[in-house]
Write an enzyme that holds these catalytic residues in place. Structure first.
Site, PDB file in Angstrom:
ATOM      1  N   LYS A  88       0.830  -1.211   0.000  1.00 34.27           N
ATOM      2  CA  LYS A  88       0.000   0.000   0.000  1.00 34.27           C
ATOM      3  C   LYS A  88       0.861   1.256   0.000  1.00 34.27           C
ATOM      4  O   LYS A  88       0.492   2.266  -0.602  1.00 34.27           O
ATOM      5  CB  LYS A  88      -0.969  -0.003   1.183  1.00 34.27           C
ATOM      6  CG  LYS A  88      -2.024  -1.081   1.040  1.00 34.27           C
ATOM      7  CD  LYS A  88      -3.404  -0.640   1.453  1.00 34.27           C
ATOM      8  CE  LYS A  88      -4.403  -1.680   0.976  1.00 34.27           C
ATOM      9  NZ  LYS A  88      -5.718  -1.568   1.533  1.00 34.27           N
ATOM     10  N   LYS A 126      -3.167 -10.245  -6.507  1.00 28.47           N
ATOM     11  CA  LYS A 126      -4.469 -10.460  -5.858  1.00 28.47           C
ATOM     12  C   LYS A 126      -5.545  -9.561  -6.468  1.00 28.47           C
ATOM     13  O   LYS A 126      -5.267  -8.397  -6.773  1.00 28.47           O
ATOM     14  CB  LYS A 126      -4.300 -10.134  -4.366  1.00 28.47           C
ATOM     15  CG  LYS A 126      -5.535 -10.263  -3.513  1.00 28.47           C
ATOM     16  CD  LYS A 126      -5.234  -9.833  -2.077  1.00 28.47           C
ATOM     17  CE  LYS A 126      -5.508  -8.366  -1.831  1.00 28.47           C
ATOM     18  NZ  LYS A 126      -6.641  -8.031  -0.978  1.00 28.47           N
ATOM     19  N   LYS A 155     -10.242  -4.550  -4.539  1.00 28.50           N
ATOM     20  CA  LYS A 155     -11.306  -3.607  -4.873  1.00 28.50           C
ATOM     21  C   LYS A 155     -10.802  -2.199  -5.135  1.00 28.50           C
ATOM     22  O   LYS A 155     -11.543  -1.371  -5.662  1.00 28.50           O
ATOM     23  CB  LYS A 155     -12.404  -3.627  -3.802  1.00 28.50           C
ATOM     24  CG  LYS A 155     -12.017  -3.147  -2.428  1.00 28.50           C
ATOM     25  CD  LYS A 155     -13.257  -3.010  -1.562  1.00 28.50           C
ATOM     26  CE  LYS A 155     -13.305  -3.924  -0.361  1.00 28.50           C
ATOM     27  NZ  LYS A 155     -12.292  -3.637   0.676  1.00 28.50           N
TER      28      LYS A 155
END
Ligand code: ATP
Ligand code: LTN
Length: 338
Positions: free
Chosen positions: A120, A202, A205
């Site tokens: 992130k 992965k 969303k």
């Protein structure tokens, strides 16, 4: 004298999903789908983790709307609000309070190793905030507040769960048995659904729209996205995540949605083209999501009902959370309350 039989206490399940975007097929297969399967045998608590969501910048109106939508998705997926406690993290102050205390029992080195943080931070290089770094501590607080026994999650959360266990054991080592040590609950098939466009990553969303199937996508959109899913050029339908990540991902999706074991699917589809594989996958996904989508439409039209559930459950969750929190505050030596 008749003997009083106490109802046996069921083990506690806790999990959370961030209202950080449109829920994906990955969230459904890795987490949501399993939630309702557990609700008869366990005391289940399912949280809408809006405090986690703001570790990445969110538009306030969108975040508020998505919290309500996630409550509707939880129920539409089969969770019975009478059996499972569905609530919003920010409505229960104990999450932030316990998180602070646990921050003081977590080492920088431990947090530095978290792969979700590294991913992130790389994705949001303009906003590497302290919340993103201490995200796993808030997650540990979520779980430990409720004396959770088991946590159903996708495999990407395993590392966070191990940290939670380490911190809980460290705390218990100093103060006695305060926290229950939770176990992960990770399904054998489908605990990591991959991106349709980059099947080595992965499905997430917060990635571009064509990389995932959204739970509320209509059948045409689902067909189109799966048709365009990246596969490979050898044309053989075989399960081999290392060398054939795209094809293996589609097989995993079908199997996790109940179309049969990977072995039986591979045997059945052997010799057929990727066109057939994709059509079959799309059929499975559309059929699996249809009941959820129908139920969702009804629920989201009744915001009063959803708000009522969240309000009521916030009271219960605060009550339960405070039981652990008061114990912890006392153990660490916070001033007594009159
Ligand atoms: P974001 O992209 O905003 O980080 P996310 O899509 O990773 O979000 P979360 O809210 O962080 O979703 O995760 C909710 C649950 O869904 C977690 O239990 C997580 O492990 C699971 N999950 C998320 N993505 C997948 C996936 N691709 N396959 C299987 N499980 C997944
Ligand atoms: N970190 C999780 C979401 C999450 C969670 C939790 C999951 C927050 N708190 C507690 C299980 C238990 C994620 O990113 N998927």
């Amino acid at each position: 004298m008749s003997e009083i039989i106490k109802p046996e206490k069921k083990p506690i399940i806790f999990s959370g999903i961030q209202p950080s975007g449109t829920l994906t097929l990955g969230n459904y297969i890795g987490a949501l789908k399993n939630f309702s399967l557990l609700q008869d045998d366990y005391d289940c608590i399912y949280c809408i983790v809006d405090m986690h969501a703001i570790t990445v910048r969110q538009n306030p109106a969108d975040l508020r709307r998505r919290c309500m939508e996630l409550a509707a998705i939880y129920i539409a997926s089969g969770l019975d609000p009478k059996k499972s406690l569905i609530y919003c993290q920010s409505h229960v102050t104990g999450h932030a309070e316990l998180s602070w205390i646990l921050n003081c029992f977590t080492y920088m080195g431990e947090l530095n190793r978290m792969t979700q943080y590294k991913d992130k931070a790389a994705k949001h290089a303009d906003n590497i905030n302290a919340g993103l770094f201490t995200y796993p501590v808030l997650m540990a607080a979520d779980i430990l507040l409720f004396q959770t026994n088991m946590v159903p999650v996708g495999v990407d959360q395993k590392q966070h769960l191990e940290l939670c266990r380490d911190v809980a054991q460290r705390f218990n080592g100093v103060y006695g048995n305060v926290f229950t040590i939770p176990e992960p609950y990770i399904a054998k098939v489908g605990s990591k659904i991959m991106s349709l466009q980059e099947p080595t990553r992965k499905m997430s969303k917060s990635d571009p729209d064509d990389t995932f199937v959204a739970l509320l996508d209509d059948p045409d959109t689902i067909r189109r996205k799966i048709k365009r899913a990246v596969t490979d050029s050898d044309g053989e339908i075989r399960y081999d995540p290392e060398n054939k990540p795209g094809v293996s991902n589609l097989l995993s999706i079908m199997s996790a949605l109940g179309a049969g074991s990977i072995e039986s699917l591979t045997a059945e589809l052997a010799g057929q083209g990727y066109g057939t594989l994709k059509t079959r996958t799309a059929d499975c996904v559309i059929a699996a999501l249809e009941p959820l989508q129908n139920e969702y439409k009804k629920l989201i039209a009744d915001k009063g009902y959803l708000q009522g559930i969240l309000d009521e459950n916030a009271k219960t969750a605060n009550y339960l959370a405070n039981k652990t929190l008061r114990k912890v505050q006392k153990k660490v030596g916070f001033a007594s309350r009159g």
